[in-house]
Design a protein around this motif. Structure first.
Motif, PDB file in Angstrom:
ATOM      1  N   VAL A   1       0.811  -1.222   0.000  1.00  0.00           N
ATOM      2  CA  VAL A   1       0.000   0.000   0.000  1.00  0.00           C
ATOM      3  C   VAL A   1       0.842   1.269   0.000  1.00  0.00           C
ATOM      4  O   VAL A   1       0.309   2.365  -0.151  1.00  0.00           O
ATOM      5  CB  VAL A   1      -0.995   0.035   1.186  1.00  0.00           C
ATOM      6  CG1 VAL A   1      -1.925  -1.161   1.150  1.00  0.00           C
ATOM      7  CG2 VAL A   1      -0.287   0.145   2.511  1.00  0.00           C
ATOM      8  N   VAL A   2       2.150   1.138   0.154  1.00  0.00           N
ATOM      9  CA  VAL A   2       3.037   2.300   0.197  1.00  0.00           C
ATOM     10  C   VAL A   2       3.366   2.770  -1.215  1.00  0.00           C
ATOM     11  O   VAL A   2       3.720   1.969  -2.077  1.00  0.00           O
ATOM     12  CB  VAL A   2       4.346   1.962   0.964  1.00  0.00           C
ATOM     13  CG1 VAL A   2       5.397   3.043   0.787  1.00  0.00           C
ATOM     14  CG2 VAL A   2       4.048   1.732   2.432  1.00  0.00           C
ATOM     15  N   ASP A   3       3.231   4.075  -1.442  1.00  0.00           N
ATOM     16  CA  ASP A   3       3.581   4.674  -2.726  1.00  0.00           C
ATOM     17  C   ASP A   3       4.966   5.317  -2.690  1.00  0.00           C
ATOM     18  O   ASP A   3       5.692   5.296  -3.681  1.00  0.00           O
ATOM     19  CB  ASP A   3       2.563   5.758  -3.107  1.00  0.00           C
ATOM     20  CG  ASP A   3       1.159   5.225  -3.194  1.00  0.00           C
ATOM     21  OD1 ASP A   3       0.927   4.301  -3.994  1.00  0.00           O
ATOM     22  OD2 ASP A   3       0.275   5.727  -2.460  1.00  0.00           O
ATOM     23  N   VAL A   4       5.298   5.935  -1.543  1.00  0.00           N
ATOM     24  CA  VAL A   4       6.534   6.707  -1.409  1.00  0.00           C
ATOM     25  C   VAL A   4       7.247   6.281  -0.135  1.00  0.00           C
ATOM     26  O   VAL A   4       6.627   6.204   0.933  1.00  0.00           O
ATOM     27  CB  VAL A   4       6.241   8.224  -1.347  1.00  0.00           C
ATOM     28  CG1 VAL A   4       7.530   9.034  -1.216  1.00  0.00           C
ATOM     29  CG2 VAL A   4       5.431   8.682  -2.549  1.00  0.00           C
ATOM     30  N   VAL A   5       8.550   6.027  -0.236  1.00  0.00           N
ATOM     31  CA  VAL A   5       9.380   5.693   0.919  1.00  0.00           C
ATOM     32  C   VAL A   5      10.315   6.876   1.155  1.00  0.00           C
ATOM     33  O   VAL A   5      10.969   7.351   0.218  1.00  0.00           O
ATOM     34  CB  VAL A   5      10.216   4.413   0.678  1.00  0.00           C
ATOM     35  CG1 VAL A   5      11.072   4.094   1.896  1.00  0.00           C
ATOM     36  CG2 VAL A   5       9.311   3.239   0.326  1.00  0.00           C
ATOM     37  N   VAL A   6      10.353   7.370   2.400  1.00  0.00           N
ATOM     38  CA  VAL A   6      11.225   8.489   2.751  1.00  0.00           C
ATOM     39  C   VAL A   6      12.230   7.999   3.770  1.00  0.00           C
ATOM     40  O   VAL A   6      11.857   7.413   4.791  1.00  0.00           O
ATOM     41  CB  VAL A   6      10.418   9.674   3.325  1.00  0.00           C
ATOM     42  CG1 VAL A   6      11.346  10.823   3.701  1.00  0.00           C
ATOM     43  CG2 VAL A   6       9.357  10.130   2.329  1.00  0.00           C
ATOM     44  N   LEU A   7      13.502   8.213   3.469  1.00  0.00           N
ATOM     45  CA  LEU A   7      14.540   7.779   4.395  1.00  0.00           C
ATOM     46  C   LEU A   7      15.693   8.769   4.417  1.00  0.00           C
ATOM     47  O   LEU A   7      15.831   9.594   3.522  1.00  0.00           O
ATOM     48  CB  LEU A   7      15.029   6.373   4.056  1.00  0.00           C
ATOM     49  CG  LEU A   7      15.212   5.957   2.620  1.00  0.00           C
ATOM     50  CD1 LEU A   7      16.654   6.115   2.192  1.00  0.00           C
ATOM     51  CD2 LEU A   7      14.818   4.515   2.505  1.00  0.00           C
ATOM     52  N   GLY A   8      16.478   8.661   5.471  1.00  0.00           N
ATOM     53  CA  GLY A   8      17.650   9.512   5.619  1.00  0.00           C
ATOM     54  C   GLY A   8      18.824   8.970   4.822  1.00  0.00           C
ATOM     55  O   GLY A   8      18.813   7.832   4.345  1.00  0.00           O
ATOM     56  N   ARG A   9      19.838   9.777   4.713  1.00  0.00           N
ATOM     57  CA  ARG A   9      21.010   9.414   3.917  1.00  0.00           C
ATOM     58  C   ARG A   9      21.730   8.200   4.488  1.00  0.00           C
ATOM     59  O   ARG A   9      22.183   7.331   3.744  1.00  0.00           O
ATOM     60  CB  ARG A   9      21.958  10.622   3.822  1.00  0.00           C
ATOM     61  CG  ARG A   9      23.223  10.352   3.014  1.00  0.00           C
ATOM     62  CD  ARG A   9      22.823   9.941   1.587  1.00  0.00           C
ATOM     63  NE  ARG A   9      23.951   9.545   0.788  1.00  0.00           N
ATOM     64  CZ  ARG A   9      24.514  10.306  -0.141  1.00  0.00           C
ATOM     65  NH1 ARG A   9      24.056  11.520  -0.368  1.00  0.00           N
ATOM     66  NH2 ARG A   9      25.516   9.852  -0.828  1.00  0.00           N
ATOM     67  N   ARG A  10      21.867   8.129   5.825  1.00  0.00           N
ATOM     68  CA  ARG A  10      22.560   6.973   6.414  1.00  0.00           C
ATOM     69  C   ARG A  10      21.818   5.678   6.117  1.00  0.00           C
ATOM     70  O   ARG A  10      22.434   4.664   5.797  1.00  0.00           O
ATOM     71  CB  ARG A  10      22.724   7.145   7.924  1.00  0.00           C
ATOM     72  CG  ARG A  10      23.986   7.892   8.280  1.00  0.00           C
ATOM     73  CD  ARG A  10      24.197   7.881   9.756  1.00  0.00           C
ATOM     74  NE  ARG A  10      23.905   9.237  10.211  1.00  0.00           N
ATOM     75  CZ  ARG A  10      23.609   9.586  11.426  1.00  0.00           C
ATOM     76  NH1 ARG A  10      23.543   8.700  12.373  1.00  0.00           N
ATOM     77  NH2 ARG A  10      23.379  10.830  11.726  1.00  0.00           N
ATOM     78  N   THR A  11      20.496   5.710   6.219  1.00  0.00           N
ATOM     79  CA  THR A  11      19.696   4.525   5.921  1.00  0.00           C
ATOM     80  C   THR A  11      19.877   4.135   4.452  1.00  0.00           C
ATOM     81  O   THR A  11      20.068   2.961   4.124  1.00  0.00           O
ATOM     82  CB  THR A  11      18.216   4.776   6.239  1.00  0.00           C
ATOM     83  OG1 THR A  11      18.092   5.170   7.606  1.00  0.00           O
ATOM     84  CG2 THR A  11      17.374   3.538   5.998  1.00  0.00           C
ATOM     85  N   TYR A  12      19.835   5.119   3.570  1.00  0.00           N
ATOM     86  CA  TYR A  12      20.037   4.858   2.141  1.00  0.00           C
ATOM     87  C   TYR A  12      21.410   4.220   1.901  1.00  0.00           C
ATOM     88  O   TYR A  12      21.509   3.202   1.205  1.00  0.00           O
ATOM     89  CB  TYR A  12      19.900   6.156   1.350  1.00  0.00           C
ATOM     90  CG  TYR A  12      20.267   6.016  -0.105  1.00  0.00           C
ATOM     91  CD1 TYR A  12      19.399   5.413  -1.006  1.00  0.00           C
ATOM     92  CD2 TYR A  12      21.493   6.481  -0.582  1.00  0.00           C
ATOM     93  CE1 TYR A  12      19.732   5.273  -2.343  1.00  0.00           C
ATOM     94  CE2 TYR A  12      21.832   6.354  -1.924  1.00  0.00           C
ATOM     95  CZ  TYR A  12      20.950   5.751  -2.794  1.00  0.00           C
ATOM     96  OH  TYR A  12      21.285   5.606  -4.121  1.00  0.00           O
ATOM     97  N   ASP A  13      22.443   4.810   2.480  1.00  0.00           N
ATOM     98  CA  ASP A  13      23.797   4.276   2.281  1.00  0.00           C
ATOM     99  C   ASP A  13      23.929   2.851   2.818  1.00  0.00           C
ATOM    100  O   ASP A  13      24.587   2.007   2.203  1.00  0.00           O
ATOM    101  CB  ASP A  13      24.835   5.192   2.929  1.00  0.00           C
ATOM    102  CG  ASP A  13      25.017   6.506   2.170  1.00  0.00           C
ATOM    103  OD1 ASP A  13      24.618   6.587   0.986  1.00  0.00           O
ATOM    104  OD2 ASP A  13      25.563   7.461   2.774  1.00  0.00           O
ATOM    105  N   GLN A  14      23.291   2.567   3.959  1.00  0.00           N
ATOM    106  CA  GLN A  14      23.324   1.203   4.504  1.00  0.00           C
ATOM    107  C   GLN A  14      22.650   0.220   3.550  1.00  0.00           C
ATOM    108  O   GLN A  14      23.161  -0.877   3.314  1.00  0.00           O
ATOM    109  CB  GLN A  14      22.633   1.139   5.867  1.00  0.00           C
ATOM    110  CG  GLN A  14      23.447   1.686   7.005  1.00  0.00           C
ATOM    111  CD  GLN A  14      22.698   1.588   8.321  1.00  0.00           C
ATOM    112  OE1 GLN A  14      21.466   1.523   8.368  1.00  0.00           O
ATOM    113  NE2 GLN A  14      23.441   1.595   9.411  1.00  0.00           N
ATOM    114  N   LEU A  15      21.507   0.608   3.010  1.00  0.00           N
ATOM    115  CA  LEU A  15      20.794  -0.266   2.072  1.00  0.00           C
ATOM    116  C   LEU A  15      21.609  -0.502   0.811  1.00  0.00           C
ATOM    117  O   LEU A  15      21.652  -1.622   0.294  1.00  0.00           O
ATOM    118  CB  LEU A  15      19.437   0.336   1.715  1.00  0.00           C
ATOM    119  CG  LEU A  15      18.386   0.318   2.812  1.00  0.00           C
ATOM    120  CD1 LEU A  15      17.203   1.191   2.431  1.00  0.00           C
ATOM    121  CD2 LEU A  15      17.934  -1.101   3.108  1.00  0.00           C
TER     122      LEU A  15
END
Length: 181
Positions: A43-57
């Protein structure tokens, strides 16, 4: 009709979202289909995350977990040379979330504190879905900013899982109770 903004996040029993090195490997033993992540992501259309979370992923040796989703990364620095399709940087998380909400999108605030704090302050979080993990880390990165403003929330539901996780769902006080939980 406006969309919904949901903060879904896991914390240790002592309130940390990451260990003192910023790692989240302590969550892996509790990863289970039982908690309904697939249904939530549907049901999620948009995911918002911080830079550290993005870099970890991005550093993980796994496929991008949000394929097919629009992903907004709160950062003032450019992203890596070839981010996954649908991923873009944003410097103004409040404006980004307001636009998505007004467009009727369901927005998942994936973390961390740099993303959560300004959205909370602006009243842009419609629901908190908090997974409490039966682990005490002793120190790490707390979910809430030290000295954060006081907010009152209504409890919508509580659910326990066989693996020890507890999901608690809240909405801001005086809000209509129509959340995902």
């Amino acid at each position: 009709m406006g969309g919904q903004v949901i903060l879904m996040i896991a914390t240790s029993l002592d309130g940390y979202i990451a260990d003192s090195a910023g790692g989240v490997a302590w969550l892996e033993p509790f990863d289970s289909e039982e908690v309904g992540m697939a249904a939530f992501l549907a049901v999620v259309d948009v995911v918002v995350l911080g830079r550290r979370t993005y870099d970890q992923l991005r550093a993980m040796d796994e496929p991008w977990p949000y394929a097919g989703k629009r992903v907004e990364v709160l950062t003032r620095r450019p992203l890596d040379d070839s981010p996954p399709p649908g991923v873009r940087a944003t410097g103004d998380v409040q404006a980004t979330v307001r636009q998505a909400r007004q467009a009727g999108r369901t927005v998942w605030i994936c973390g961390g504190r740099s993303v959560i704090a300004p959205l909370l302050a602006a009243g842009l979080i419609d629901e908190v879905e908090l997974y409490t993990v039966p682990v005490i880390l002793g120190r790490g990165i707390p979910l809430w900013e030290p000295g954060a403003q006081r907010y009152r929330w209504n409890l919508l539901s509580v659910e326990g899982f066989r693996n020890g996780l507890v999901r608690s769902c809240y909405q801001p006080r005086n809000e209509e109770q129509t959340g995902f939980c």
